[in-house]
Design a protein around this motif. Structure first.
Motif, PDB file in Angstrom:
ATOM      1  N   UNK A  54     -51.448 -42.386-101.455  1.00 34.36           N
ATOM      2  CA  UNK A  54     -50.331 -43.328-101.514  1.00 34.36           C
ATOM      3  C   UNK A  54     -50.103 -43.980-100.162  1.00 34.36           C
ATOM      4  N   UNK A  55     -50.107 -43.169 -99.112  1.00 27.73           N
ATOM      5  CA  UNK A  55     -49.876 -43.699 -97.766  1.00 27.73           C
ATOM      6  C   UNK A  55     -51.025 -44.586 -97.297  1.00 27.73           C
ATOM      7  N   UNK A  56     -52.220 -44.350 -97.827  1.00 30.27           N
ATOM      8  CA  UNK A  56     -53.337 -45.220 -97.448  1.00 30.27           C
ATOM      9  C   UNK A  56     -53.158 -46.617 -98.036  1.00 30.27           C
ATOM     10  N   UNK A  57     -52.511 -46.705 -99.206  1.00 30.86           N
ATOM     11  CA  UNK A  57     -52.252 -48.003 -99.820  1.00 30.86           C
ATOM     12  C   UNK A  57     -50.955 -48.630 -99.302  1.00 30.86           C
ATOM     13  N   UNK A  58     -49.967 -47.786 -99.008  1.00 31.37           N
ATOM     14  CA  UNK A  58     -48.659 -48.285 -98.553  1.00 31.37           C
ATOM     15  C   UNK A  58     -48.213 -47.432 -97.376  1.00 31.37           C
ATOM     16  N   UNK A  59     -48.707 -47.727 -96.158  1.00 32.62           N
ATOM     17  CA  UNK A  59     -48.452 -46.864 -94.994  1.00 32.62           C
ATOM     18  C   UNK A  59     -46.974 -46.638 -94.684  1.00 32.62           C
ATOM     19  N   UNK A  60     -46.116 -47.595 -95.035  1.00 34.29           N
ATOM     20  CA  UNK A  60     -44.692 -47.475 -94.702  1.00 34.29           C
ATOM     21  C   UNK A  60     -43.862 -46.851 -95.819  1.00 34.29           C
ATOM     22  N   UNK A  61     -44.533 -46.418 -96.888  1.00 38.43           N
ATOM     23  CA  UNK A  61     -43.775 -45.868 -98.013  1.00 38.43           C
ATOM     24  C   UNK A  61     -43.109 -44.558 -97.602  1.00 38.43           C
ATOM     25  N   UNK A  62     -41.863 -44.366 -98.042  1.00 38.92           N
ATOM     26  CA  UNK A  62     -41.063 -43.221 -97.604  1.00 38.92           C
ATOM     27  C   UNK A  62     -40.219 -42.696 -98.759  1.00 38.92           C
ATOM     28  N   UNK A  63     -39.515 -41.594 -98.501  1.00 40.78           N
ATOM     29  CA  UNK A  63     -38.576 -41.059 -99.495  1.00 40.78           C
ATOM     30  C   UNK A  63     -37.486 -42.076 -99.810  1.00 40.78           C
ATOM     31  N   UNK A  64     -37.046 -42.814 -98.789  1.00 41.16           N
ATOM     32  CA  UNK A  64     -36.028 -43.842 -99.021  1.00 41.16           C
ATOM     33  C   UNK A  64     -36.559 -44.940 -99.939  1.00 41.16           C
ATOM     34  N   UNK A  65     -37.844 -45.285 -99.758  1.00 40.19           N
ATOM     35  CA  UNK A  65     -38.454 -46.294-100.636  1.00 40.19           C
ATOM     36  C   UNK A  65     -38.543 -45.782-102.072  1.00 40.19           C
ATOM     37  N   UNK A  66     -38.816 -44.486-102.239  1.00 37.86           N
ATOM     38  CA  UNK A  66     -38.871 -43.906-103.584  1.00 37.86           C
ATOM     39  C   UNK A  66     -37.501 -43.958-104.251  1.00 37.86           C
ATOM     40  N   UNK A  67     -36.444 -43.675-103.488  1.00 39.37           N
ATOM     41  CA  UNK A  67     -35.089 -43.755-104.048  1.00 39.37           C
ATOM     42  C   UNK A  67     -34.751 -45.186-104.457  1.00 39.37           C
ATOM     43  N   UNK A  68     -35.230 -46.145-103.689  1.00 43.00           N
ATOM     44  CA  UNK A  68     -34.993 -47.551-104.018  1.00 43.00           C
ATOM     45  C   UNK A  68     -35.760 -47.946-105.287  1.00 43.00           C
ATOM     46  N   UNK A  69     -36.993 -47.456-105.411  1.00 48.32           N
ATOM     47  CA  UNK A  69     -37.837 -47.807-106.553  1.00 48.32           C
ATOM     48  C   UNK A  69     -37.367 -47.137-107.838  1.00 48.32           C
ATOM     49  N   UNK A  70     -36.837 -45.913-107.707  1.00 46.01           N
ATOM     50  CA  UNK A  70     -36.390 -45.157-108.879  1.00 46.01           C
ATOM     51  C   UNK A  70     -34.935 -44.715-108.662  1.00 46.01           C
ATOM     52  N   UNK A  71     -33.997 -45.631-108.860  1.00 42.68           N
ATOM     53  CA  UNK A  71     -32.586 -45.353-108.544  1.00 42.68           C
ATOM     54  C   UNK A  71     -31.857 -44.609-109.675  1.00 42.68           C
ATOM     55  N   UNK A  72     -32.300 -43.371-109.942  1.00 46.97           N
ATOM     56  CA  UNK A  72     -31.677 -42.622-111.029  1.00 46.97           C
ATOM     57  C   UNK A  72     -30.187 -42.400-110.758  1.00 46.97           C
ATOM     58  N   UNK A  73     -29.316 -42.748-111.700  1.00 47.69           N
ATOM     59  CA  UNK A  73     -27.890 -42.451-111.506  1.00 47.69           C
ATOM     60  C   UNK A  73     -27.579 -40.977-111.706  1.00 47.69           C
ATOM     61  N   UNK A  74     -28.503 -40.248-112.368  1.00 46.06           N
ATOM     62  CA  UNK A  74     -28.322 -38.826-112.625  1.00 46.06           C
ATOM     63  C   UNK A  74     -28.717 -38.039-111.381  1.00 46.06           C
ATOM     64  N   UNK A  75     -27.785 -37.251-110.838  1.00 50.04           N
ATOM     65  CA  UNK A  75     -28.027 -36.536-109.584  1.00 50.04           C
ATOM     66  C   UNK A  75     -29.173 -35.535-109.721  1.00 50.04           C
ATOM     67  N   UNK A  76     -29.296 -34.902-110.881  1.00 51.94           N
ATOM     68  CA  UNK A  76     -30.351 -33.914-111.068  1.00 51.94           C
ATOM     69  C   UNK A  76     -31.735 -34.557-111.031  1.00 51.94           C
ATOM     70  N   UNK A  77     -31.881 -35.706-111.713  1.00 51.27           N
ATOM     71  CA  UNK A  77     -33.176 -36.396-111.700  1.00 51.27           C
ATOM     72  C   UNK A  77     -33.501 -36.912-110.308  1.00 51.27           C
ATOM     73  N   UNK A  78     -32.512 -37.426-109.611  1.00 55.76           N
ATOM     74  CA  UNK A  78     -32.758 -37.909-108.244  1.00 55.76           C
ATOM     75  C   UNK A  78     -33.194 -36.763-107.342  1.00 55.76           C
ATOM     76  N   UNK A  79     -32.538 -35.631-107.491  1.00 58.63           N
ATOM     77  CA  UNK A  79     -32.882 -34.466-106.669  1.00 58.63           C
ATOM     78  C   UNK A  79     -34.294 -33.970-106.985  1.00 58.63           C
TER      79      UNK A  79
END
Length: 507
Positions: free
Chosen positions: A470-495
């Motif tokens: 993943x990092x080889x394709x998107x070197x700047x990808x981060x946990x914050x980017x994952x939260x932005x891409x998958x903004x689950x309103x459910x706290x359990x799924x986000x966790x």
């Protein structure tokens, strides 16, 4: 093993009739795309053994240059039609590394009176494939125009009640397979574009499947400034030929008031289908130019909203700091045309990222009502339900989308995998994501969710390897980017998401 002259097989509640190319369940005809029907029939005929992908390509696609995507799409369509989506499979099983085998008990069936009545009632509905228009524009790169005219013609003809028109996805898959389009297809529409001086000439032909000569042809000459009128003229003329006894028709909803705006719109739509950062920025520029030329062009505003959402979610060049502008554009589109399914679908897509579940569902429900269950809208609704952490509802919508259109792009299969991983069905999820990445290696959402699925399934080393890829394709990808891409309103799924990715090595 039955001889090929036999025409009907019974298995479970299903009956397959070779002569009429019909799959029937409890007396009701089940819609199946032609290629998928032929795959099912071939597997039943050869149910005494495993059938490889290569054998399917040779006998169903006549050795045409097709990808695994085509075979996988047809197999999934068969499973959807048979409702064979659980585990273990009741009808069609995958034998890893070898191919597929039909495993249900099959009996030679007799066609009963009620069944014959069902077939008669459905025999009047003809099936049309609009093949991709060819572009002969004297060396000019105007493929976008042929692509746009093909898509708009499919959209316009889909309003006919006397015919069934195959989707744009089906058109892309089957256009180069003239000899193996399937016997459910009754009519083929072909077109070509050529520039002669300041005139664009469009040749259209209609032929019956299996024949080498057209039953109707016509030529349309127009100036680039009359592109919109020409599109409506072609659609209306073909509708009249296909259904001469139909009600008096009016041109479809006007897409723009100027040819320049419509030209930019077609260019933009052609660009964003390539789905990469540069293409999305190019598409956004064309859609903005379209609305500058025509400030009443609702669909162009709607596509701007979609492009801005993608740029924001993927953090591509040109992305804004939030989705305010994207939502504003979608609402502007609705204000201009509140009868467009596209405008409401785009609003629902934006709101799904803005943590507004009730408004999201309301927008998509409106889109489905206006679009009469459009498969693309169902897919978008389903994936949005995944992001709202409602995977059961997502799967329900996705199954409907797949049933309507078996020729689906990789993003559709990703959505199914997304639902499965949310439900904790890791084997199925991993299979979906792997299939997606075999087609599009740079599909970042699939790599993210595959890493998460592997980690949660206990395959920690494989999950770490996936994060490195993943990092080889998107070197700047981060946990914050994952939260932005998958903004689950459910706290359990986000966790769950953040914990799995963090343990797999994403920071």
């Amino acid at each position: 093993m039955e001889k090929h002259g036999e025409e009907s097989w019974q298995f479970g509640p299903f009956q397959l009739l070779s002569a009429t190319q019909e799959l029937i369940c409890s007396g009701v005809v089940v819609p199946v795309e032609p290629q998928s029907f032929r795959v099912l029939e071939y597997l039943i005929r050869h149910r005494d053994r495993v059938v490889s992908r290569d054998e399917l390509i040779e006998h169903i696609w006549q050795r045409a240059a097709v990808t695994d995507w085509a075979v996988s799409g047809a197999i999934k369509s068969v499973r959807t039609a048979l409702n064979d989506i659980g585990r273990p499979k009741q009808y069609l099983r995958t034998v890893h590394g070898r191919g597929y085998r039909f495993v249900a008990d099959v009996q030679i069936a007799s066609t009963q009176e009620p069944m014959a009545k069902t077939l008669t009632e459905n025999s009047s509905v003809r099936c049309i494939l609009v093949r991709e228009f060819a572009s002969h524009m004297d060396g000019q790169d105007e493929t976008y125009l042929a692509d746009g005219m093909t898509e708009d013609l499919i959209t316009d003809l889909a309003r006919l009640t006397s015919h069934r028109v195959l989707s744009r996805n089906a058109s892309r898959m089957l256009s180069d397979q003239a000899d193996s389009v399937g016997s459910q297809i009754t009519d083929l529409i072909d077109g070509s574009l050529r520039r002669i001086g300041q005139t664009i000439r469009v040749n259209i032909s209609l032929s019956q499947a299996g024949q080498n000569f057209p039953t109707w042809t016509e030529r349309f000459d127009f100036a680039p400034s009359s592109l919109i009128a020409a599109q409506d003229q072609i659609s209306l003329r073909l509708a009249g030929v296909l259904d001469p006894d139909g009600a008096e028709r009016q041109p479809g909803r006007v897409r723009a008031t100027s040819a320049a705006a419509y030209d930019h719109y077609l260019r933009g739509r052609f660009a964003y289908y390539r789905y990469d950062p540069k293409s999305f920025a190019e598409a956004l520029g064309h859609f903005e130019a379209a609305t500058e030329s025509d400030p009443t062009f609702a669909d162009a505003f709607a596509h701007q909203a979609y492009c801005r959402t993608a740029l924001y979610v993927f953090q591509w060049p040109g992305a804004g700091d939030n989705l305010d502008r994207a939502e504003e554009l979608a609402r502007m589109a609705i204000a201009l045309d509140d009868r467009s399914a596209l405008t409401f679908a785009r609003l629902g897509w934006v709101l799904g990222y803005r943590h507004q579940p009730e408004a999201t569902i309301e927008a998509f429900d409106r889109a489905l009502m206006l679009g009469h269950g459009n498969a693309e809208a169902m897919f978008a609704y389903g994936e949005t339900m995944n992001r709202l952490a409602q995977p059961d509802r997502a799967l329900e919508l996705l199954e409907q989308a797949f049933a309507k259109d078996s020729f689906h792009p990789p993003s559709w299969e990703f959505a199914k995998g997304h639902a499965r991983v949310l439900l904790g069905e890791f084997d199925a999820a991993i299979a979906h994501f792997t299939a997606v990445l075999s087609r599009v290696a740079r599909f970042i959402p699939a790599r993210v969710q595959l890493a998460r699925a592997l980690q949660e399934h206990g395959q920690h080393s494989a999950a770490q390897d996936m994060v490195r890829l993943l990092k080889s394709y998107a070197p700047k990808y981060s946990l914050a980017a994952a939260e932005r891409m998958f903004p689950y309103p459910d706290a359990q799924q986000k966790s769950r998401l953040i914990k799995a990715l963090s343990e797999a090595g994403l920071e």
